[in-house]
Design an enzyme around this catalytic site. Structure first.
Site: not given
Ligand code: AMP
Length: 331
Positions: A111, A194, A197
């Site tokens: 960050k 990965k 968003k």
């Molecule tokens: P975040 O969007 O980073 O807050 O992620 C929320 C949840 O979604 C977390 O448990 C991440 O591990 C999962 N996650 C986010 N992006 C991916 C992705 N591209 N593939 C698999 N899991 C994801």
């Protein structure tokens, strides 16, 4: 029965990566465990959302949780800020969290690199808030992706430190929920490893995206100028498209495009057209439910109220007991 806790930050709509990496597993877990799934809106403040966006984002994520199959009768689904006990526990844990260990966190260092203009104390203490979310329900299992493993390790550190300082055996040590298979990682349309968003506009396909938006995003996905040597490794963008194809398209379609890649006759445009239609078929039922739920404010209100009521039972008990252990006493 295991006690499971996990949250997702409401920083935008949920995408296919969130579904496969988290929600799909949450839906399975709620059948056999005592689950707490929350919308981490306190956490989202580390990136300063405007007040006008905050509630809308929370509402969208709640609708997306429900559209994905989370059941408010089976699991406790709540909004983090509806449980101010979490904030109190976070304050208490921060007194025994050390600057050095927080600064060493990989996600914090990341960050500092990505948002140098906003390195706030909330970012530094992200692991103590996450620990509070977990231990406030005395959860012993936490479904985490690879990127969250270090935070879970810190939760264990805080738990052990608390038990040691106050000479109690109060908090259990939470461990990662083991799915018995490797976690699925959905790659991005922009060639990133990965789907995310925050990466940029074109990386992610959201569960609520319309067919037209999905077509546009997939058609714009990063590729290369064609298979120069089909035996050499594929470029990351093309690799990602094949990986998405393996999740969303049928085996014949996969075989067809893999063979035409090897034959050097592939047209990426054809692959993208097919992939877009298959993703649309997959997301259509989610999108329909999300639209219906988002317009049913009364129902969402009821779900959030029920979740807060259920979550408060364990949260109040924990905070009351922790206050006693620490030595607070009423006159
Ligand atoms: P975040 O969007 O980073 O807050 O992620 C929320 C949840 O979604 C977390 O448990 C991440 O591990 C999962 N996650 C986010 N992006 C991916 C992705 N591209 N593939 C698999 N899991 C994801």
């Amino acid at each position: 029965m295991e006690i499971v806790a996990s949250g997702i930050r409401p920083t935008g709509n949920l995408h296919l990566g969130n579904y496969f990496g988290a929600l799909q597993n949450f839906v399975k877990m709620q059948e056999e465990n005592h689950c707490f799934f929350f919308i981490a809106d306190y956490h989202s403040l580390t990136t300063h959302p405007t007040p006008g966006d905050l509630h809308g984002n929370v509402k969208n994520v709640l609708a997306e949780f429900l559209a994905s199959g989370l059941d408010p009768e089976k699991a406790t689904i709540y909004v983090q800020s509806d449980l101010p006990e979490t904030a109190e526990l976070y304050l208490l844990l921060n007194m025994n969290a050390y600057i050095g260990e927080l600064e060493r966190c990989t996600s914090f260092k990341e960050k500092i690199r990505t948002q140098p203009q906003n390195v706030n104390a909330g970012l530094l203490t992200y692991p103590t808030l996450m620990a509070a979310d977990i231990i406030i329900h005395k959860a012993n299992k936490v479904p985490v992706g690879k990127d969250q493993e270090q935070h879970l390790e810190m939760t264990r550190t805080f738990v052990n430190r608390f038990n040691r300082i106050y000479k109690v055996d109060y908090f259990p040590e939470p461990v990662a929920y083991n799915f018995g298979e490797t976690l699925i990682k959905i790659p991005g349309l922009d060639g990133s490893l990965k789907m995310s968003k925050s990466a940029n506009e074109v990386s992610a396909i959201f569960l609520a995206d319309s067919p037209d938006v999905i077509r546009k995003k997939v058609m714009r996905a990063v590729t290369d100028s064609g298979p120069v040597d089909p035996n050499k490794p594929r470029s990351q963008g093309v690799e990602n498209l094949f990986s998405l194809l393996s999740y969303f398209s049928d085996p014949q379609t996969n075989t067809h495009f893999n063979e035409s890649y090897l034959a050097g006759t592939i047209r990426y445009g054809d692959l993208k057209k097919q992939l877009a239609e298959d993703i649309i078929r997959f997301t259509a039922p989610f999108r329909e439910k999300i639209i219906a739920l988002t317009s049913d404010n009364e129902y969402l209100k009821k779900v959030a109220a029920l979740g807060a009521e259920k979550a408060r039972v364990s949260a109040r008990k924990t905070v009351r007991e922790v206050r006693e252990i620490i030595g607070f006493k009423s006159f």
